[in-house]
Structure formats: structure tokens, C-alpha cells
Scaffold this active site. Sequence first.
Site, short mmCIF file in Angstrom:
data_model
loop_
_atom_site.label_atom_id
_atom_site.label_comp_id
_atom_site.label_asym_id
_atom_site.label_seq_id
_atom_site.Cartn_x
_atom_site.Cartn_y
_atom_site.Cartn_z
N LYS A 9 0.70 -1.26 -0.07
CA LYS A 9 0.01 0.17 0.13
C LYS A 9 0.87 1.17 0.09
O LYS A 9 2.10 1.10 0.32
CB LYS A 9 -1.05 -0.16 1.29
N TYR A 49 -12.34 -2.43 -3.15
CA TYR A 49 -12.83 -2.26 -2.01
C TYR A 49 -14.49 -2.44 -1.86
O TYR A 49 -14.94 -2.10 -0.64
CB TYR A 49 -12.19 -0.96 -1.08
N ASN A 112 -1.99 -0.06 7.25
CA ASN A 112 -1.42 -1.45 7.35
C ASN A 112 -0.51 -2.22 6.41
O ASN A 112 -0.38 -3.14 6.36
CB ASN A 112 -2.48 -2.57 8.07
N HIS A 115 -1.74 -5.38 1.27
CA HIS A 115 -3.19 -5.94 0.85
C HIS A 115 -2.85 -7.51 0.58
O HIS A 115 -1.94 -7.71 -0.19
CB HIS A 115 -3.94 -5.27 -0.10
N GLU A 126 -9.53 -10.12 -7.91
CA GLU A 126 -8.33 -9.19 -7.81
C GLU A 126 -7.46 -9.20 -8.69
O GLU A 126 -6.88 -7.92 -9.35
CB GLU A 126 -8.13 -9.06 -6.25
#
Length: 148
Positions: A9, A49, A112, A115, A126
Site C-alpha cells: 500500500k 474495496y 497497515n 493487502h 483481484e
Amino acid sequence: MEQTFLMVKPDGVQRNLTGEIVNRFERKGFKLAGAKLMQISDELAKTHYGEHEDKPFFGELVQFITSGPVLAMVWEGDNVIATARSMMGKTNPLEAAPGTIRGDYGVTVGKNIIHGSDSPESAEKEINLFFGDNDIITYSKQDSDWIY
Ligand code: DAT
Ligand code: MG
């Protein structure tokens, strides 16, 4: 062989963790099948998302994931989907075990670092969302006989 979609990310890219993250999956014994540094559009973020669109953090999540470049990747190997999730650690870095990526490098749930697809269905979805067929490379590696 099983494939999963993993993405460093924007916080991971900015914090110079891309090499460390690639290193972990490479040394584990998984094979990189595709990778691209990209700036995610608002539309792609909302599709990716989509399952969270009703959550209170959705706006913040879309804003964050589009805030800078990400490293999108396809990784391959036996049970790579579940194993990558366990190498990432729990969603909230405060609950993620030391030794996991989020446990070692994260502090907040919003930022975080990584992904990873959570099931075979989401992995397929995805991978197809981020990569075209020509972006994924099929090749053999000389270490595979020492891993399998
Ligand atoms: P994961 O990324 O572990 O699959 P998820 O799919 O439940 O977790 O959520 C997607 C991302 O949304 C997550 O990586 C960080 C963000 N997020 C999840 N829960 C959140 C919360 N309670 N507050 C803020 N951001 C959250
Ligand atoms: Mg998820």
C-alpha cells in the site's frame, strides 16, 4: 498452481518497505508472477474495496489507497493465499503477531502496509482487476525442486 494478489500500500512504498516485503515472499519460496507500480484511480479503489462500501471507514480507505503509488503483485505457490495472509498478520497491526509484516511494521489499522486476497474467489477477482493476461508471466525457476 495457486495464485494470489498482494499489494504494497502507499504507506509501505513511502516507508521503503517494498524490498523487505518482496524479500519475505521470495525467501519463503513463492514465485513472483507479475508486478507493477501503479497509481490507483478512484474508480479502481472503489471496485477493489467494494465489499466495504457501507463501512464508516470506506471514504478514508479509498482516499488512502489512492494517495500514492502502490506495488501490485501476483504471487504463486502451494497454498499461497492463506500463507500470505498469515505472513501479513491480522488487519489491525496491534493484534498482528510479531514476525508478521503488519506486526513488525504497522501501528494503525488504516495504514497497515499490505493487502492480500482472502480467498480463492477474491484472488481471482483481484488479479483480473489489476492485471491483464499478458502481465502475468508463466516461467519455471531452478529453485522449485528444492522447495517442492
Ligand atoms: P484486510 O486488509 O486484512 O483484508 P479488511 O478487508 O477487513 O482487512 O479491510 C480492508 C482494509 O480496510 C484494511 O486493510 C484496513 C481498512 N480497515 C479495516 N477495518 C478498519 C477500521 N475499523 N477502521 C479503519 N480502517 C479499517
Ligand atoms: Mg480484505
